[in-house]
Design an enzyme around this catalytic site. Structure first.
Site, short mmCIF file in Angstrom:
data_model
loop_
_atom_site.label_atom_id
_atom_site.label_comp_id
_atom_site.label_asym_id
_atom_site.label_seq_id
_atom_site.Cartn_x
_atom_site.Cartn_y
_atom_site.Cartn_z
N ASP A 69 -10.16 -4.37 -4.16
CA ASP A 69 -9.64 -3.65 -3.23
C ASP A 69 -10.32 -2.16 -3.14
OD1 ASP A 69 -7.78 -1.78 -1.84
OD2 ASP A 69 -6.08 -2.76 -2.70
N HIS A 121 -8.22 -5.23 0.16
CA HIS A 121 -6.75 -4.41 0.45
C HIS A 121 -6.30 -5.40 1.43
CE1 HIS A 121 -4.25 -1.37 0.13
NE2 HIS A 121 -4.27 -0.64 1.28
N SER A 136 0.89 -1.21 -0.20
CA SER A 136 0.00 -0.13 -0.07
C SER A 136 0.79 1.32 -0.05
CB SER A 136 -0.83 -0.21 1.31
OG SER A 136 -1.85 0.98 0.89
#
Length: 226
Positions: free
Chosen positions: A176, A207, A122
């Site tokens: 996501d 995610h 991320s």
């Protein structure tokens, strides 16, 4: 040259053997810390076959706009839901400099650049890509999970020829809601257009990281180090 007076990133270090000559620097996501990906070490067979130093740095604590200004570990500020717009370039560049210093520290300690992989999830993946592509020496590889490339539109202005030669693994969840898969795909296309060797894979997940992704990373790392 990095300023030696800059504070070093706090980190968690796990070695899989004595006198490691391979290394992975792994950057966590927003609000997590260096312990977040520590459990991945025993799941990687490639790390059981050789002595690898895993370094999981902690991002600095700072206010994050999208979370109401709450202070948490973050590599840079996120100012809105369109995470690739109105980017906190000062924060991104500061984190890139800090990670650069960490890489230089490992190289000075005897780890060869072609045995060092820079990875991140991320927000950490964004810094990993941005940092590795600008390095003046080619790293063994870059891993960006559930992430995107900051400053992709100006890639030609800041990336180095050495950085662009680093092989890249990008993995993303098709469901996501935090970093849309389209953003990740666009980043992969930018990188491929610049001549990067990108392996792109996706899985039906949010995610997160799934076991299949860890297996794919394991295979990819083994290829880089064989």
């Amino acid at each position: 040259m990095n300023d030696s007076t800059e504070p070093k990133l706090e980190r968690v270090v796990r070695d899989t053997g004595e006198n490691p000559d391979h290394a992975v620097i792994w950057l966590h996501g927003l609000g997590a810390d260096g312990h977040d990906f520590e459990p991945i070490v025993p799941q990687l067979n490639c790390a059981a076959r050789r002595a690898v130093r895993f370094i999981f740095p902690h991002a600095p604590v700072q206010p994050v706009t999208i979370n109401g200004g709450m202070a948490m570990r973050a590599w840079f500020d996120i100012r809105g839901v369109d995470i690739d717009r109105a980017s906190d370039l000062d924060g991104i560049h500061a984190s890139v400099a800090a990670v650069d210093a960490l890489i230089d520290e490992q190289l000075a300690g005897g780890i060869a650049a072609d045995r060092l992989v820079l990875a991140g999830f991320s927000q950490g993946g964004a810094i990993a890509l941005r940092c590795g592509l600008a390095r003046k020496t080619t790293l063994a590889g870059l891993i960006g999970l559930s992430t995107y490339l900051p400053e992709a539109g100006s890639l030609a202005d800041w990336a180095s020829q050495a950085g662009l030669r680093a092989p890249i693994f990008m993995g993303h969840g098709s469901q996501d809601p935090i970093v849309p898969i389209g953003l990740g795909k666009d980043s992969a296309r930018h990188l491929e257009a610049a001549g990067c060797a990108v392996e792109w894979q996706s899985w039906p997940m949010p995610h997160a990281v799934c076991p299949e992704e860890i297996e794919a990373i394991d295979r990819w790392l083994e290829q880089r180090w064989s």
